[in-house]
Design an enzyme around this catalytic site. Structure first.
Site, PDB file in Angstrom:
ATOM      1  N   TYR A   1       0.854  -1.186   0.000  1.00 57.76           N
ATOM      2  CA  TYR A   1       0.000   0.000   0.000  1.00 57.76           C
ATOM      3  C   TYR A   1       0.886   1.231   0.000  1.00 57.76           C
ATOM      4  O   TYR A   1       1.878   1.286   0.726  1.00 57.76           O
ATOM      5  CB  TYR A   1      -0.880  -0.014   1.256  1.00 57.76           C
ATOM      6  CG  TYR A   1      -1.778   1.200   1.405  1.00 57.76           C
ATOM      7  CD1 TYR A   1      -2.879   1.380   0.560  1.00 57.76           C
ATOM      8  CD2 TYR A   1      -1.552   2.142   2.408  1.00 57.76           C
ATOM      9  CE1 TYR A   1      -3.709   2.490   0.710  1.00 57.76           C
ATOM     10  CE2 TYR A   1      -2.385   3.241   2.561  1.00 57.76           C
ATOM     11  CZ  TYR A   1      -3.456   3.419   1.710  1.00 57.76           C
ATOM     12  OH  TYR A   1      -4.276   4.507   1.870  1.00 57.76           O
TER      13      TYR A   1
ATOM     14  N   ASP B   1       9.256   2.999  -0.212  1.00 53.15           N
ATOM     15  CA  ASP B   1       8.202   3.640   0.562  1.00 53.15           C
ATOM     16  C   ASP B   1       8.428   3.277   2.030  1.00 53.15           C
ATOM     17  O   ASP B   1       8.052   2.194   2.483  1.00 53.15           O
ATOM     18  CB  ASP B   1       6.822   3.190   0.071  1.00 53.15           C
ATOM     19  CG  ASP B   1       5.699   3.889   0.832  1.00 53.15           C
ATOM     20  OD1 ASP B   1       6.001   4.614   1.813  1.00 53.15           O
ATOM     21  OD2 ASP B   1       4.522   3.707   0.454  1.00 53.15           O
TER      22      ASP B   1
ATOM     23  N   LYS C   1       4.115   9.116   8.834  1.00 50.48           N
ATOM     24  CA  LYS C   1       3.858   8.517  10.147  1.00 50.48           C
ATOM     25  C   LYS C   1       4.807   9.039  11.237  1.00 50.48           C
ATOM     26  O   LYS C   1       4.587  10.120  11.763  1.00 50.48           O
ATOM     27  CB  LYS C   1       3.827   6.998  10.010  1.00 50.48           C
ATOM     28  CG  LYS C   1       2.693   6.591   9.040  1.00 50.48           C
ATOM     29  CD  LYS C   1       2.236   5.169   9.049  1.00 50.48           C
ATOM     30  CE  LYS C   1       0.919   5.035   8.307  1.00 50.48           C
ATOM     31  NZ  LYS C   1       0.943   4.265   7.097  1.00 50.48           N
TER      32      LYS C   1
HETATM   33  C1  LIG Z   1       0.279   4.780   5.726  1.00 48.94           C
HETATM   34  C2  LIG Z   1       1.067   4.538   4.487  1.00 48.94           C
HETATM   35  C3  LIG Z   1       0.995   5.409   3.384  1.00 48.94           C
HETATM   36  C4  LIG Z   1       0.006   6.543   3.333  1.00 48.94           C
HETATM   37  O1  LIG Z   1       0.242   7.502   4.301  1.00 48.94           O
HETATM   38  P1  LIG Z   1      -0.988   8.481   4.719  1.00 48.94           P
HETATM   39  O2  LIG Z   1      -0.345   9.426   5.678  1.00 48.94           O
HETATM   40  O3  LIG Z   1      -2.010   7.592   5.308  1.00 48.94           O
HETATM   41  O4  LIG Z   1      -1.447   9.149   3.485  1.00 48.94           O
HETATM   42  C5  LIG Z   1       1.836   5.196   2.330  1.00 48.94           C
HETATM   43  N1  LIG Z   1       2.701   4.173   2.319  1.00 48.94           N
HETATM   44  C6  LIG Z   1       2.798   3.309   3.344  1.00 48.94           C
HETATM   45  C7  LIG Z   1       3.803   2.217   3.296  1.00 48.94           C
HETATM   46  C8  LIG Z   1       1.965   3.450   4.443  1.00 48.94           C
HETATM   47  O5  LIG Z   1       2.012   2.550   5.431  1.00 48.94           O
END
Ligand SMILES: *Cc1c(COP(=O)(O)O)cnc(C)c1O
Length: 429
Positions: free
Chosen positions: A144, A239, A267
């Site tokens: 994701y 990511d 995060k």
């Molecule tokens: C949470 C997450 C996102 C998206 O971040 P948001 O702040 O929710 O938009 C993107 N990549 C990864 C790996 C994530 O866990």
């Protein structure tokens, strides 16, 4: 456990907020029941509006690595609020934040702040496309990257296929530029490069998968992605929205010793405020406006409150390298304990752990190393387990396919209580 106020709040929220929540997983759809509404939190505990206390393993989905309402972060936010909460002009806080990130994350020489992980990944892909002059990206099923159109694409049952939209509103045109490969499967990536090499701008990957539940990377897989991208002049995007500042102070790239071209962060970086960032090599990052042609902007980007919180978070993590060892050991004791409980009760399951991330998959599979193996999990069994633990005052992710986040604030007692309750719960499955 009395949940009257939460039940009523949820019913009323459903009238005025789609599904009653501002992010779908919060609605408890995949575990049944109704969500508890949170009133406050401190350390490893959260409290709902009916006054129930829970040991929290969601940690706002990652940011709360130091525990909730961490004193120095609270102070930093208060202090900055008095000085003004947004200027739309550069500040020393942004410079300080950039210096910290460049210092801590091995591959990052330059960084741009944004307001969420989604914004970071969307912008990183635009930058990769602008830099390479190519249009396609490779992503992995089960990974994701936020809710940007290009990422809401799933693979057809394990096959290597052209993407199809996963959500109405994502056009076929956009979906067609997202190629789907299988996590931990180099051949699936090679096959895509064999066919589309000249069109592929970037490979984007979670260096430790956290959004299908925790799936550890095979290090040869990560190295293979690095080599393949280099060979075909495509960019490798890690990511690290979850793994950044969690696997190590420099993220998974430090932990595994692999250098991506672009890194996305989120995060933890905001200390609980809405922040994202993306960074990488100077020659790539200088393609961004105003130094280059790739446009990306943000009214609240580099927001002073968020920077103040994030700076304290990163400085704390940088100044205490032992945090990561302690977190890993604490999480290992939880993982080992859960495995023991499975063995004692004869329940089939696999516990995957990476640093302070953990997922218990209820599956007959002996290992969980791929999206296909993830999908063998028994979601109904997880739902039952989740609800039994919730009743016992333990707040796990309301989905089988998410990570548990252990924080520095979780005590040995918290872990013991969690293990005792999980043993009782497993006996009832
Ligand atoms: C949470 C997450 C996102 C998206 O971040 P948001 O702040 O929710 O938009 C993107 N990549 C990864 C790996 C994530 O866990």
């Amino acid at each position: 456990m009395n949940k009257e106020k939460s039940i009523s709040a949820y019913r009323q929220s459903c009238e005025i907020i789609p599904g009653g929540v501002n992010s779908p997983v919060r609605a408890f759809k995949s575990v049944g029941g109704t969500p508890v509404f949170i009133d406050k939190a401190k350390g490893a505990k959260i409290y709902d509006i009916d006054g129930n206390e829970y040991i929290d393993y969601v940690g706002s989905w990652g940011p709360m690595i130091l525990g909730h309402a961490y004193g120095p972060i609270v102070e930093a936010i208060k202090t900055q609020a008095e000085l003004g909460s947004s200027f739309g002009a550069p500040t020393m806080l942004e410079k300080k934040m950039a210096e910290l990130i460049v210092d801590m994350v091995p591959s990052v020489e330059m960084v741009r702040m944004v307001n969420s992980g989604t914004e970071a990944t969307m912008s990183a892909v635009r930058l990769a496309r602008g830099y390479t002059g190519r249009s396609k990206i490779v992503k992995f099923s089960g990974c994701y990257h936020g809710h940007g159109d290009s990422f809401l694409i799933k693979a057809g049952s394990g096959a290597v296929t052209l993407g199809l939209p996963d959500s109405p509103g994502v056009t076929r045109g956009i979906a067609g530029d997202t190629l789907i490969a299988s996590y931990n499967n180099m051949e699936s990536v090679e096959a895509l490069f064999h066919q589309y090499a000249k069109d592929i701008a970037a490979i984007i990957v979670e260096p430790v998968a956290g959004n299908m539940g925790v799936v550890l990377p095979d290090i040869q897989f990560l190295r293979g992605l690095r080599d393949l991208a280099t060979k075909h002049s495509a960019l490798l995007i890690f990511d690290e929205v979850i793994t950044g500042f969690r696997m190590a102070k420099g993220g998974a790239q430090e932990y595994y010793g692999i250098i991506p071209d672009i890194t996305t962060l989120g995060k933890i970086i905001g200390g609980g405020l809405p922040v994202g960032a993306y960074g990488g090599r100077k020659d790539i990052m200088q393609h961004l406006a105003p130094s280059g042609p790739v446009y990306q902007a943000g009214t609240l980007s580099g927001n002073p409150l968020a920077m103040a919180a994030g700076i304290v978070m990163l400085e704390t993590l940088r100044s205490k390298p032992s945090i990561y060892k302690e977190l890993e050991e604490k999480t290992r004791s939880l993982a080992d304990g859960l495995r023991n409980n499975l063995a004692k009760t004869g329940i089939s399951g696999v516990v995957n752990q990476a640093g302070s991330l953990l997922t218990l998959f209820f599956t007959e599979s002996k290992k969980v190393e791929s999206f296909e193996q993830v999908m063998t999990s028994d979601k109904e069994r997880y739902a039952k387990f989740f609800n039994l633990l919730l009743e016992a005052g333990i707040y796990l992710a309301p989905s089988q396919f998410e990570a548990a986040f252990v924080s520095y604030a979780h005590s040995a007692d918290d872990i013991q209580k969690t293990l005792q309750s999980s043993l009782l719960a497993m006996q009832k499955l």
